[in-house]
Every structure is written in structure tokens, then in C-alpha cells.
Design a protein around this motif. Structure first.
Motif, short mmCIF file in Angstrom:
data_model
loop_
_atom_site.label_atom_id
_atom_site.label_comp_id
_atom_site.label_asym_id
_atom_site.label_seq_id
_atom_site.Cartn_x
_atom_site.Cartn_y
_atom_site.Cartn_z
N SER A 100 0.83 -1.19 0.00
CA SER A 100 0.00 0.00 0.00
C SER A 100 0.87 1.24 0.00
CB SER A 100 -0.94 0.02 1.22
OG SER A 100 -0.21 0.10 2.42
N ILE A 101 0.32 2.34 -0.50
CA ILE A 101 0.99 3.64 -0.51
C ILE A 101 0.02 4.70 -0.02
CG2 ILE A 101 2.58 3.06 -2.37
CD1 ILE A 101 0.72 4.57 -4.31
N ASN A 130 5.19 5.00 2.07
CA ASN A 130 4.77 3.65 2.39
C ASN A 130 4.78 3.53 3.91
OD1 ASN A 130 4.33 0.94 2.82
ND2 ASN A 130 6.08 0.21 1.63
N THR A 135 6.75 -4.27 1.56
CA THR A 135 7.18 -3.52 0.39
C THR A 135 6.00 -3.31 -0.55
OG1 THR A 135 9.43 -4.36 0.57
CG2 THR A 135 8.75 -3.51 -1.59
N ALA A 136 5.87 -2.11 -1.06
CA ALA A 136 4.81 -1.79 -2.02
C ALA A 136 5.40 -1.78 -3.43
CB ALA A 136 4.19 -0.43 -1.70
#
Length: 274
Positions: A100-101, A130, A135-136
Motif C-alpha cells: 500500500s501507498i 509507504n 514492500t509496495a
């Protein structure tokens, strides 16, 4: 609601024992960038970012496709940027495929998870981070916005998930070929469209499309056989196709799952004179 599944590159390097033969090709009409080329040594980074790396899939090239760039960005937990865009001409579309961001514009923030989409107009000030634990990865498509006297600039747009949008079936296909549209195609303020095309197993684009729009096509899921100019090319999830204007194109979906790709095209503007 449909399940959202998207291919994400892992980087790394192949073993020394791997054959060099692959499906990568660059012609004067199209390019195919297979998923196996997205390795550690082909990634890059940008100024004013922390905890990121990216793969450049497309960039403007004189005499080829000139209207856009397309990146896959990997953003570590805690990573982000207070100055992600350094060119005021550039509008952006972001599509999240892992993690996700958070996008912040002024005092407003939007968090986007897998399948989330954001449109960010040219000359807009925004930041990205983030804040999650994983990790996105997201696609970042950029294009210089073409202003038209009498048309307002589009406003920012956020979509929580592509699954929230009902796909539009193509005429006379019984829904076997459909398009998920993030932006209203009748909104002429927009000069690019980012969509997701879905073809069920065995479905086809049954004619050689030949048109002025440049294309970037990233395969999110499944496999298919694409006709590009004079060639038939097999592609699968993680592969990228980059087409210049007027490159003939058609395809068959191979199955056993749906064949789905993220599509860019430039639209809604007069042709420039050189």
C-alpha cells in the motif's frame, strides 16, 4: 467482487547456468520486454526519494513512441518522497499491485492498497509514502499534459480498488472482452487513458487495430498470443509491450485463466505539427 491478482517482479539475478535466449525484442514498430529482464541490474533510482527503486519500461524515444514513460516502482516500508515529481508538465497515473501507498495533497491524504488507482494532474504538489509493514509496488505512468484553451485541468482522482469499477463489455462479445475504465472516456479534459483490459480464455481482439494512439501494455495476469505488426508473439503475466503509433495489433487469450493487462493510450487532442 472479483479477485484482484497482479504479477509483481522480484528482481534478483538469474543463475549462471541459465540460457541467454529469451523473448526480448525491439523493432521499429514495437518492443516486448519480458518479465525476466526486470532484474537488480536493470533498476534505477530517482532524486529526492528514500527506500525506492524502479524499472523503466518505456520512455519517450524520438522516432518511436514519444508521448509517455512507464515505471514499476518498488517502495520499502518507511520509504517515500516529499518531491516525487520534478517536472511541472507531467501528469501521473499510479496503480498499486502490491502493499500500500499513501498519497498526500495539501492536508488530504489517500491510502491505496492493491488495485488502487490515483490520477495526479500536472503542476500538482503531492507526496508519497509507504506507511505499511510490507514492500509496495506500483505502476507509474507519466505524460506531459496538453492544455487546451477553454478546458479546465482535471482534478486529482482516487479509486480504492479496480474491483469497485464495473467492467464495460465490448459490443457483441457477451462479456468475454471487457475494459475497466478509471477515467470517464467522455471527459475531454483528460488526454490519456489508463484502463485494464480483460479477455476470458479463448476470447480475441478479432481485427488488426491500426491507430494513432501509442500504447504501453503490462500483462497483469494470464497469457496470450499477440499479433504485433507482422509477428505473432507469446506473452504472459509480467511481460510488457510497447507500441508506437499505427502498429497493427490483435490478440487471442490463451487461458486457463483470464488474460488481463494494464493499458496506456494518448487520446482527445489534435495532432501536433512538426
Amino acid at each position: 467482487m472479483q479477485e484482484t491478482r497482479y504479477f509483481t517482479p522480484e528482481g534478483g539475478l538469474p543463475p549462471q547456468s541459465q540460457l541467454l535466449t529469451d523473448r526480448a525484442v525491439f523493432t521499429d514498430a514495437y518492443a516486448v520486454i519480458p518479465k525476466g529482464t526486470l532484474r537488480d541490474i536493470t533498476c534505477s533510482r530517482l532524486p529526492f526519494w528514500q527506500g525506492m527503486r524502479m524499472w523503466v519500461l518505456a520512455r519517450p524515444l524520438s522516432g518511436f513512441a514519444e508521448s509517455f514513460s512507464h515505471y514499476i516502482v518498488e517502495l520499502e516500508p518507511g520509504g517515500g518522497s516529499e518531491r516525487p515529481e520534478t517536472d511541472a508538465r507531467a501528469q501521473s497515473a499510479l496503480f498499486v499491485v502490491a502493499g500500500s501507498i499513501k498519497i498526500t495533497i495539501g492536508s488530504k491524504s489517500e491510502k491505496l492498497g492493491v488495485g488502487g488507482f490515483a490520477y495526479l494532474p500536472a503542476a500538482e504538489t503531492w507526496t508519497i509514502s509507504n506507511d505499511g509493514d510490507e514492500t509496495a509496488q506500483f505502476h507509474w505512468i507519466r505524460k506531459a499534459y496538453v492544455y487546451v484553451d477553454g478546458l479546465d485541468r482535471p482534478e486529482p482522482l482516487f479509486v480504492a480498488s479496480e474491483a469497485d469499477i464495473e467492467p464495460s463489455p465490448m459490443p457483441d462479445t457477451d462479456g468475454t472482452w471487457a475494459t475497466t475504465r478509471f477515467v470517464d472516456p467522455a471527459d475531454l479534459r483528460h488526454d490519456m487513458h489508463i484502463t485494464i483490459v480483460t479477455l476470458k480464455p479463448g476470447a480475441a481482439i478479432p481485427f488488426l487495430e491500426t491507430h494513432v494512439m501509442e500504447h504501453g501494455l503490462y500483462v497483469l495476469e494470464g497469457k496470450g498470443v499477440y499479433r504485433l505488426n507482422q509477428d505473432w508473439v507469446e506473452v504472459e503475466a509480467g511481460d510488457y509491450m510497447w507500441l508506437r503509433a499505427f502498429c497493427p495489433q490483435a490478440c487471442y487469450a490463451g487461458g486457463p485463466e483470464n488474460f488481463r493487462y494494464l493499458l496506456y493510450k494518448d487520446v482527445n487532442r489534435h495532432m501536433d505539427f512538426l
